[in-house]
Design an enzyme around this catalytic site. Structure first.
Site, PDB file in Angstrom:
ATOM      1  N   ASP A 184       1.938  22.520 -22.986  1.00  0.00           N
ATOM      2  CA  ASP A 184       3.255  22.317 -22.378  1.00  0.00           C
ATOM      3  C   ASP A 184       4.193  21.547 -23.305  1.00  0.00           C
ATOM      4  OD1 ASP A 184       1.864  23.454 -20.347  1.00  0.00           O
ATOM      5  OD2 ASP A 184       1.913  21.726 -19.007  1.00  0.00           O
ATOM      6  N   GLU A 213       0.776  11.663 -20.462  1.00  0.00           N
ATOM      7  CA  GLU A 213       0.189  12.487 -19.403  1.00  0.00           C
ATOM      8  C   GLU A 213      -1.293  12.148 -19.220  1.00  0.00           C
ATOM      9  OE1 GLU A 213       2.074  14.727 -17.639  1.00  0.00           O
ATOM     10  OE2 GLU A 213       0.347  15.139 -16.373  1.00  0.00           O
ATOM     11  N   GLU A 244      -4.417  31.248 -21.272  1.00  0.00           N
ATOM     12  CA  GLU A 244      -4.436  30.190 -20.264  1.00  0.00           C
ATOM     13  C   GLU A 244      -5.781  29.463 -20.293  1.00  0.00           C
ATOM     14  OE1 GLU A 244      -1.500  29.028 -19.223  1.00  0.00           O
ATOM     15  OE2 GLU A 244      -1.059  30.901 -18.181  1.00  0.00           O
ATOM     16  N   HIS A 245      -5.731  28.161 -20.220  1.00  0.00           N
ATOM     17  CA  HIS A 245      -6.913  27.293 -20.277  1.00  0.00           C
ATOM     18  C   HIS A 245      -7.681  27.473 -21.601  1.00  0.00           C
ATOM     19  CE1 HIS A 245      -6.769  25.381 -16.324  1.00  0.00           C
ATOM     20  NE2 HIS A 245      -6.226  26.510 -15.904  1.00  0.00           N
ATOM     21  N   THR A 246      -6.954  27.850 -22.601  1.00  0.00           N
ATOM     22  CA  THR A 246      -7.537  27.931 -23.942  1.00  0.00           C
ATOM     23  C   THR A 246      -7.112  26.740 -24.793  1.00  0.00           C
ATOM     24  OG1 THR A 246      -5.649  29.296 -24.525  1.00  0.00           O
ATOM     25  CG2 THR A 246      -7.694  30.457 -24.047  1.00  0.00           C
ATOM     26  N   ASP A 247      -6.017  26.062 -24.401  1.00  0.00           N
ATOM     27  CA  ASP A 247      -5.447  25.043 -25.319  1.00  0.00           C
ATOM     28  C   ASP A 247      -6.420  23.899 -25.592  1.00  0.00           C
ATOM     29  OD1 ASP A 247      -5.024  23.976 -22.735  1.00  0.00           O
ATOM     30  OD2 ASP A 247      -3.021  23.194 -23.201  1.00  0.00           O
ATOM     31  N   SER A 280       6.991  21.330 -15.969  1.00  0.00           N
ATOM     32  CA  SER A 280       8.048  20.360 -15.654  1.00  0.00           C
ATOM     33  C   SER A 280       7.650  18.935 -16.046  1.00  0.00           C
ATOM     34  CB  SER A 280       8.415  20.416 -14.162  1.00  0.00           C
ATOM     35  OG  SER A 280       7.307  20.095 -13.357  1.00  0.00           O
TER      36      SER A 280
HETATM   37  C1  GLA Z   1      -1.489  23.195 -17.672  1.00  0.00           C
HETATM   38  C2  GLA Z   1      -1.801  22.212 -18.802  1.00  0.00           C
HETATM   39  C3  GLA Z   1      -1.839  22.924 -20.149  1.00  0.00           C
HETATM   40  C4  GLA Z   1      -2.746  24.158 -20.108  1.00  0.00           C
HETATM   41  C5  GLA Z   1      -2.425  25.019 -18.898  1.00  0.00           C
HETATM   42  C6  GLA Z   1      -3.407  26.156 -18.723  1.00  0.00           C
HETATM   43  O1  GLA Z   1      -0.194  23.678 -17.822  1.00  0.00           O
HETATM   44  O2  GLA Z   1      -0.820  21.197 -18.841  1.00  0.00           O
HETATM   45  O3  GLA Z   1      -2.269  22.023 -21.135  1.00  0.00           O
HETATM   46  O4  GLA Z   1      -4.099  23.796 -20.118  1.00  0.00           O
HETATM   47  O5  GLA Z   1      -2.424  24.257 -17.694  1.00  0.00           O
HETATM   48  O6  GLA Z   1      -3.305  27.043 -19.779  1.00  0.00           O
END
Ligand code: GLA
Length: 350
Positions: free
Chosen positions: A155, A143, A17-20, A110
């Site tokens: 996502d 986005e 999470e929050h790595t992308d 979503s």
């Molecule tokens: C949201 C963002 C993703 C990602 C997550 C955290 O879903 O849209 O790009 O950063 O938070 O992992």
């Protein structure tokens, strides 16, 4: 009248999470829930959208070529059509009927599912032949440019390439993917806290800016570049809170690698511990959890989950709780019994 349909699923993220947006590793699983768009051609240049999702407003319209943002979900459609036009795609006006069985704002992707489903419908309505990679790229740009969240690509990639029965390891450095089938012994209960925080977009963008600032301090272009260096050396060069943010990102990438090994070895207990550690890191170091998410995770642990953590961007949304296969539904019921809010079970995965 010519009609076309597009569908795209939501996602959970097993870990990462929050790595992308830091060039790191993620491991999403597609949900069986998603967004379906039925589009019909119009003979003018107007786009008219209506949805059954519990959002306000439930309708929106605009004219192609004058896509002005209004701060609602309609901006994602505006972004998609404006970017298509910028890239030379010839489209006309259309009506879009949007149906969703995916909770909105629950941290389950979503927004991306809507954008991808819309692009798929529009592509087939106007014979654009957009491929998966184009859908990911345009939905992501819509986005970022029109909806205000400087989100990573998790996502969109998960919605397009994810599968409901397996996790997909994605290396954000090159978008290389590898399917990681889930062991037959486990399942994940996805529980929506039914809380959304207004500062979610601002908070998300602030975290991203903090990571960029940390990169400047460290002289790297991406936090992935410090993955292999001794963590203490890196952290001592950073002021607070950047040190905590970086510690989350670096340790989360390590947890993804450990999770891949745990899934392959069918070591369910270790996978559970990794999820717990991820939640603690998102709560204490990255500071994107909320009291409701923490409470759901604690209730899940008390109810016998092998592990649990918040999922998605945070600041509200959902948790995933790891259970033995067949036990997820009961586990969720026990969790929700103790939860004072209006939470609900969204799905059991796979
Ligand atoms: C949201 C963002 C993703 C990602 C997550 C955290 O879903 O849209 O790009 O950063 O938070 O992992």
């Amino acid at each position: 009248m010519r009609r076309a349909r597009g569908h795209a699923p939501g996602r959970i993220n097993l870990i990462g999470e929050h790595t992308d947006y830091n060039g790191g590793l993620v491991m999403p699983i597609a949900l069986r829930l998603g967004v379906t768009v039925e589009a019909t051609r119009r003979d003018d240049a107007r786009v008219y959208l209506s949805t059954d999702a519990p959002v306000a407003p439930q309708e929106g319209s605009y004219v192609l070529g004058s896509e002005q943002r209004d701060g609602t979900w309609v901006d994602r459609a505006r972004g998609a059509t404006a970017i298509l036009a910028r890239e030379g795609a010839a489209i006309g006006g259309f009506d879009a009927d949007i149906r969703s069985d995916l909770p909105v704002g629950a941290g389950l992707g979503s927004s991306a599912a809507f954008a991808i489903a819309l692009l798929r419908a529009v592509s087939s309505l106007f014979d654009l032949a957009l491929d998966d990679a184009a859908n990911v790229r345009i939905a992501h740009a819509a986005e970022g440019e029109y909806a205000g969240a400087r989100a990573g690509m998790l996502d969109q990639l998960a919605s397009v390439y994810g599968r409901p029965s397996e996790a997909l390891l994605i290396d954000m450095r090159d978008h290389g993917t590898e399917p990681i089938p889930l062991p037959p012994t486990i399942e994940l209960a996805v529980i929506d806290s039914a809380t959304r925080h207004e500062h979610a977009t601002g908070g998300y963008n602030r975290r991203r800016a903090e990571c960029e600032e940390a990169c400047l301090h460290l002289g790297v272009t991406s936090l992935r570049d410090v993955d292999e260096r001794p963590l203490d050396d890196i952290l001592e060069r950073l002021p607070a809170p950047l040190d905590r943010r970086v510690r989350h990102v670096v340790t989360e990438n390590a947890r993804v690698r450990r999770a891949v090994a745990a899934v392959r070895a069918n070591d369910d207990a270790d996978l559970g511990e990794i999820l717990n550690a991820s939640h603690r890191s998102l709560r204490d170091d990255y500071e994107v959890s909320t009291s409701e998410l923490d409470q759901l995770v604690e209730l899940a642990t008390a109810a016998g989950a092998l592990g649990a953590r918040m999922v998605g961007g945070g600041f509200g949304g959902s948790i995933i709780a790891l259970a033995q296969r067949g036990a997820g539904r009961d586990l969720a019921a026990r969790v929700l019994e103790g939860y004072p809010g209006a939470g609900h079970l969204v799905a059991v995965v796979p």
